[in-house]
Design an enzyme around this catalytic site. Structure first.
Site, PDB file in Angstrom:
ATOM      1  N   GLY A  12     -16.293  13.065 -40.688  1.00  0.00           N
ATOM      2  CA  GLY A  12     -15.564  14.186 -40.103  1.00  0.00           C
ATOM      3  C   GLY A  12     -14.533  13.732 -39.096  1.00  0.00           C
ATOM      4  O   GLY A  12     -14.850  13.036 -38.120  1.00  0.00           O
ATOM      5  N   GLY A  14     -12.708  15.884 -37.346  1.00  0.00           N
ATOM      6  CA  GLY A  14     -12.408  17.076 -36.527  1.00  0.00           C
ATOM      7  C   GLY A  14     -12.527  16.729 -35.055  1.00  0.00           C
ATOM      8  O   GLY A  14     -12.390  15.566 -34.655  1.00  0.00           O
ATOM      9  N   PHE A  15     -12.828  17.734 -34.230  1.00  0.00           N
ATOM     10  CA  PHE A  15     -12.888  17.513 -32.781  1.00  0.00           C
ATOM     11  C   PHE A  15     -13.942  16.475 -32.405  1.00  0.00           C
ATOM     12  O   PHE A  15     -13.683  15.566 -31.619  1.00  0.00           O
ATOM     13  CB  PHE A  15     -13.194  18.835 -32.063  1.00  0.00           C
ATOM     14  N   GLY A  16     -15.136  16.610 -33.002  1.00  0.00           N
ATOM     15  CA  GLY A  16     -16.228  15.700 -32.660  1.00  0.00           C
ATOM     16  C   GLY A  16     -15.955  14.290 -33.158  1.00  0.00           C
ATOM     17  O   GLY A  16     -16.132  13.316 -32.413  1.00  0.00           O
ATOM     18  N   VAL A  80     -18.294  13.250 -48.601  1.00  0.00           N
ATOM     19  CA  VAL A  80     -19.649  12.691 -48.632  1.00  0.00           C
ATOM     20  C   VAL A  80     -20.557  13.736 -49.271  1.00  0.00           C
ATOM     21  O   VAL A  80     -20.537  14.909 -48.909  1.00  0.00           O
ATOM     22  CB  VAL A  80     -20.142  12.362 -47.203  1.00  0.00           C
ATOM     23  N   GLU A 172      -8.255  37.557 -31.786  1.00  0.00           N
ATOM     24  CA  GLU A 172      -6.926  36.926 -31.759  1.00  0.00           C
ATOM     25  C   GLU A 172      -6.126  37.300 -32.999  1.00  0.00           C
ATOM     26  O   GLU A 172      -4.926  37.577 -32.935  1.00  0.00           O
ATOM     27  CB  GLU A 172      -7.068  35.404 -31.637  1.00  0.00           C
ATOM     28  N   ASP A 301     -20.281  21.490 -34.335  1.00  0.00           N
ATOM     29  CA  ASP A 301     -20.779  22.713 -34.966  1.00  0.00           C
ATOM     30  C   ASP A 301     -22.011  22.465 -35.842  1.00  0.00           C
ATOM     31  O   ASP A 301     -22.691  23.411 -36.227  1.00  0.00           O
ATOM     32  CB  ASP A 301     -19.683  23.330 -35.859  1.00  0.00           C
ATOM     33  N   ALA A 317     -14.812  23.951 -29.643  1.00  0.00           N
ATOM     34  CA  ALA A 317     -14.173  22.643 -29.648  1.00  0.00           C
ATOM     35  C   ALA A 317     -14.617  21.760 -28.459  1.00  0.00           C
ATOM     36  O   ALA A 317     -14.911  20.570 -28.660  1.00  0.00           O
ATOM     37  CB  ALA A 317     -12.659  22.813 -29.675  1.00  0.00           C
TER      38      ALA A 317
END
Ligand SMILES: Cc1cc2nc3c(=O)[nH]c(=O)nc-3n(C[C@H](O)[C@H](O)[C@H](O)COP(=O)(O)OP(=O)(O)OC[C@H]3O[C@@H](n4cnc5c(N)ncnc54)[C@H](O)[C@@H]3O)c2cc1C
Length: 436
Positions: A12, A14-16, A80, A172, A301, A317
């Site tokens: 991943g 992403g943010f992590g 994966v 939003e 997440d 995030a």
């Protein structure tokens, strides 16, 4: 004989995943990031791509370019499929087996239709650039079609928008749609009247923004209503069919249905065969590893970790970023791993925008709303974007939009390929029949 280097795999980007990789900058191990996409995506601004304020390139950056400076880190584009925790290996979709010494899973989440997966076809959620572009395409196309009709009754169903889920994403999105659809003349539409746009924000619970203090949820509701959004509380959706949302009482017909009501963790976690919560997140140890497998970490997440009050940390995030940094630092140097390490989340606040130049923010117990909260939101989001180029572009775009009301990316680009485009003419005909 040369000894084999330790291999850390991060799934991943992403943010992590990116935060983990950055924290591993001085590691003695070889690091591999695997992602099924070639880019890191700033998901909090996806709704602005969907509502034609920003371009995909403003909120995404190639993973390779982010980690380019570190020769120790390699990127593999691929999905994966399975983890074998007993053998310390993972299997890619193409059958390739990759061994690891330490694994960090930062695979994020996907939308949860609560057992009604069939709804996804009619009420798409937004998790990727292509999801956001499909929503944009549909939104703009419905306005174009409405503009071409003389009968205002027939225009109405094309100008109806239903957003399901009153969390920050739903709020939003509703505000931004009100902004576009409710200001047709400012955007060059001559036939569409602001009062013709009907925007519904539907929430099953008693309030919107339930992770925020109640007073801010109430303020957000009032701001949305002032912009013409109908906020329906205590209104669970009972069914979704093509172009129709069924509620506890009544139904709404529209081609514009957007799902923003809950997430579940990545299904890759199921292959670990360890304890998961109701949303599929893995229950992790205080150091974010999983029970019995101290070399496999789950963050963001995908992880279920509780705060000081025993409540699960939210899918945000900053949680993913802080956890990534924590795990990266923990495993950076072989033999230097702290025993009894414990991840503690620092909550710096939550915020959500409501249309143009308004927001609500809860910063360490201090509550803000209106223009100041929006300025704060803008500042923090610009700073959080990856790369100077993206920050500058988004900043300029927002300033431009603020003063001119113009949304620069109102492009309908792929009528033949996108999910709903081939059916627009048919859809249009169906809607006209419904309202004949
Ligand atoms: C529309 C929207 C709005 C949001 N707004 C906000 C907000 O305003 N504020 C906020 O704090 N948070 C917000 N969030 C939540 C925030 O984006 C997430 O909490 C954050 O992205 C979680 O980071 P992560 O690293 O766990 O997962 P992600 O950032 O989702 O990254 C997961 C990565 O894993 C990859 N991946 C998944 N499975 C596989 C696999 N099997 N093989 C290879 N790669 C895989 C994915 O391609 C992805 O790149 C929002 C989310 C969405 C969708």
């Amino acid at each position: 004989m040369e000894s084999k280097k330790r291999h850390i795999v991060i799934i991943g980007g992403g943010f992590g995943g990116i935060a983990t990789a950055k924290a591993l900058k001085n590691t003695d191990a070889d690091v591999t990031i695997i992602d099924r996409l070639n880019h890191h995506l700033f998901q909090p601004l996806l709704y602005q791509v969907a509502t034609a304020e920003l371009s995909p390139g403003d909120i995404a950056a190639p993973i390779r370019s982010i980690i380019n400076k570190n020769p120790r880190i390699k990127v593999i584009l691929g999905e994966v499929e399975k983890i074998n925790p007993d053998k310390n290996t993972l299997q890619m979709r193409n059958g390739q087996i990759i061994p690891f010494d330490q694994l960090v899973m930062a695979t994020g989440a996907q939308y949860n239709y609560f057992g009604h997966e069939e709804w996804a076809e009619y009420a798409p959620g937004m998790k990727s650039v292509s999801d956001a572009l499909k929503v944009r395409e549909k939104l703009l196309m419905s306005m174009e079609q409405a503009e071409g009709l003389d009968d205002s009754n027939k225009r109405k169903s094309l100008l109806t928008y239903v957003i399901i889920g009153g969390g920050p994403t739903g709020v939003e999105m509703a505000g931004a749609i009100a902004e576009v659809a409710g200001n047709g003349t400012k955007h060059g539409y001559r036939n569409i009247k602001p009062e013709e746009a009907r925007i519904y924000l539907i929430e099953a619970g008693p309030r919107i923004l339930n992770a925020f203090p109640e007073s801010l949820g109430e303020k957000a509701k009032k701001m949305l209503e002032k912009m013409g959004v109908k906020v329906l509380l205590n209104t669970p959706v009972t069914n979704i069919e093509k172009n129709k949302v069924y509620l506890k009482v009544g139904s709404i017909e529209t081609i514009n249905i957007i799902w923003a009501a809950g997430i579940k963790a990545s299904s890759l976690l199921d292959t670990l065969k360890v304890e998961q919560d109701r949303s599929g997140r893995v229950i992790v140890e205080p150091d974010l590893s999983i029970p019995q497998y101290p070399d496999i970490f789950i963050i963001g997440d995908s992880a279920h970790r509780v705060d000081k009050k025993g409540m699960p940390l939210p899918a945000l995030a900053p949680v993913a970023t802080q956890q990534g940094k924590f795990v990266g630092n923990l495993i950076a140097k072989e033999g230097k791993r702290k025993t009894n390490a414990k991840f503690v989340y620092t909550d710096k606040g939550t915020m959500a925008t409501i249309g143009r130049a308004k927001a609500v923010a809860d910063i360490r117990g201090l509550k803000f709303s209106g223009f100041f909260a929006w300025a704060l939101w803008s500042f923090i989001h610009v700073l959080s974007l990856i790369g100077f180029r993206n920050r500058t572009r988004v900043f300029v775009e927002w300033i431009w939009n603020y003063f001119t009301y113009k949304r620069g990316v109102r492009l309908i680009t792929d009528r033949s390929g996108c999910m709903h485009c081939t059916t627009y003419e048919k859809l249009h005909k169906e809607l006209l029949e419904v309202h004949a």
